[in-house]
Design an enzyme around this catalytic site. Structure first.
Site, PDB file in Angstrom:
ATOM      1  N   CYS A  50       0.817  -1.211   0.000  1.00  0.00           N
ATOM      2  CA  CYS A  50       0.000   0.000   0.000  1.00  0.00           C
ATOM      3  C   CYS A  50       0.853   1.263   0.000  1.00  0.00           C
ATOM      4  CB  CYS A  50      -0.929   0.004   1.210  1.00  0.00           C
ATOM      5  SG  CYS A  50      -0.081  -0.096   2.801  1.00  0.00           S
ATOM      6  N   GLN A 114       6.755  -5.307   9.196  1.00  0.00           N
ATOM      7  CA  GLN A 114       5.919  -5.962   8.189  1.00  0.00           C
ATOM      8  C   GLN A 114       6.552  -5.961   6.801  1.00  0.00           C
ATOM      9  OE1 GLN A 114       4.665  -3.716  10.364  1.00  0.00           O
ATOM     10  NE2 GLN A 114       3.359  -5.026  11.634  1.00  0.00           N
ATOM     11  N   GLY A 189     -11.835   0.163  13.944  1.00  0.00           N
ATOM     12  CA  GLY A 189     -11.049   0.965  13.019  1.00  0.00           C
ATOM     13  C   GLY A 189      -9.604   0.517  12.937  1.00  0.00           C
ATOM     14  N   ILE A 192      -7.710  -0.096  16.362  1.00  0.00           N
ATOM     15  CA  ILE A 192      -8.116  -1.345  17.017  1.00  0.00           C
ATOM     16  C   ILE A 192      -7.597  -2.544  16.244  1.00  0.00           C
ATOM     17  CG2 ILE A 192     -10.107  -2.799  17.554  1.00  0.00           C
ATOM     18  CD1 ILE A 192      -9.571  -0.598  19.597  1.00  0.00           C
TER      19      ILE A 192
END
Length: 419
Positions: A50, A114, A189, A192
């Site tokens: 992304c 990540q 969201g 969380i």
């Protein structure tokens, strides 16, 4: 062979541009094959997340412009829409860039882990597509090793730099074993979701997601082996929560002093950690007056985050030093490849001379020549064959005053004494 990088990321382009240059996972193999076929690169891999899209290529003749042309054609985009946002790297620049990306030094969140998994997936996809060769394949292996070394030798990823990470780190300080605890997360969201991910990675015993929209809570809980409840069910499950993290868009508190007090009584005063990440707050301020309740707000975590960022910046300086060393190691490997063909050809030449001499020696033995005489002949002939060409070339070097070649030969063959 040149190693090229062409890319776009969160620092060079807005999401509206990045998303148009992204490659879907299910189309990556076809894209790689098309890239190798139409751009004439010998090796290729594509990293698409992304926050970035990058092409890594090994090429003898292709240039960054060839990659730009292919990218425009593949995505059906006018060049002027994305070219101003691109960056390119070549050879040592590519090596350093890949190492920095894998270590999280080029990420939106400094040191985030990540990206390494995403690079490993890019490697796996290229490997399955058959577009990795010796040079790019080896570069990926060195990249993984460099990232592991940075993670092991520095604190680049150990300090919290997000409120979600800080909340989980706080829980780890209060509870010895998260595997024995139940976490109740309120909201669905991004914050969380990130908290759920961190808790899951740290082995939380039980995970409950509460949200006004049950379907969203269920979709999120399913990712992390948790279960969902609606917001109206929160009071019934509150006493189960050792850890509660809340982040909703509610304009009024959703958790009051009375409900928490009832939950504490039901828990027989077993401590609860409440982390309120919402603005405005989800949990009434009066809750902090209760015994056996640890209430933290987003302001309480900001100092933790700032300390974490400071720690990661210091670790980043150490990481850059490690990367400098690892880049040199890979460049040394690349330089060694330049001698590989010469070594192979020299070996083949020597083996050919050996086979020819051995065949004649064996034939001589069959014809009745004494073994000692045949061995002496073999040793003499083989020595002459191996040193004939180098000797002739050195003689010519002397005649043409190529003293550099003579000096190199002395070093190559480790010859003692004066030249």
């Amino acid at each position: 062979m040149a190693i090229l990088t062409l890319g776009i990321n969160h620092t060079t382009a807005p999401v509206a541009i990045r998303e148009r240059l992204a490659f879907p996972t299910d189309g990556l193999k076809d894209a790689l094959l098309d890239l190798v076929r139409n751009v004439k690169v010998e090796e290729a891999a594509i990293l698409s997340t992304c926050n970035r899209t990058e092409l890594y290529c090994g090429a003898d003749t292709a240039t960054p412009q060839h990659l730009i042309d292919w990218l425009a054609t593949h995505h059906g985009l006018p060049r002027d829409e994305f070219v101003p946002h691109l960056y390119t790297h070549t050879d040592s620049g590519t090596i350093r860039h890949m190492f920095r990306v894998a270590c999280g030094l080029d990420s939106l969140v400094l040191g985030e882990p990540q990206i390494l998994g995403q690079i490993k997936q890019a490697y796996q996809s290229a490997s399955e597509a058959g577009t990795l060769g010796k040079h790019l394949g080896k570069l990926f292996q060195y990249t993984f090793a460099a990232a592991k070394k940075v993670r092991t030798d520095t604190a680049i990823g150990s300090s919290p730099v997000s409120v979600a990470f800080a909340a989980v780190r706080l829980a780890q300080r209060i509870f010895d074993d998260l595997g024995q605890q139940t976490a109740l997360l309120v909201g669905a969201g991004e914050t969380i979701e990130l908290t759920a991910r961190h808790l899951h990675e740290q082995g939380i015993g039980e995970l409950i997601i509460a949200n006004r929209t049950y379907d969203k809570a269920h979709a999120l809980a399913a990712q992390f082996n948790g279960f969902a409840i609606s917001l109206s069910e929160l009071p019934r499950h509150l006493a189960r929560a050792d850890i509660l993290v809340s982040s909703t868009a509610s304009q009024l508190p959703i958790l009051g002093k009375g409900s928490v007090e009832s939950a504490i009584k039901a828990r027989r005063h077993k401590p609860m950690l409440l982390v309120d990440l919402a603005v405005p707050r989800d949990i009434e301020q009066e809750v902090e007056q209760l015994a056996d309740v640890y209430l933290y707000t987003i302001d309480d975590l900001r100092n933790v985050i700032e300390e974490g960022l400071k720690s990661r910046r210091e670790a980043a300086h150490q990481a850059e030093e490690i990367i400098d060393s690892e880049v040199e190691h890979f460049l040394a490997w690349l330089r060694a490849q330049g001698a590989t063909d010469t070594i192979r050809d020299f070996r083949l030449q020597a083996e050919s001379a050996r086979d020819e001499a051995l065949e004649r020696a064996l034939q001589s033995l069959k014809n009745g020549t004494a073994p000692e005489q045949a061995l002496q002949w073999l040793a003499h002939t083989l020595t002459n064959k191996i040193i004939h060409t180098p000797s002739a070339q050195l003689r010519l070097a002397g005649e043409t005053e190529r003293h550099d070649l003579i000096a190199a030969a002395r070093e190559l063959f480790k010859l003692q004494g004066n030249p």
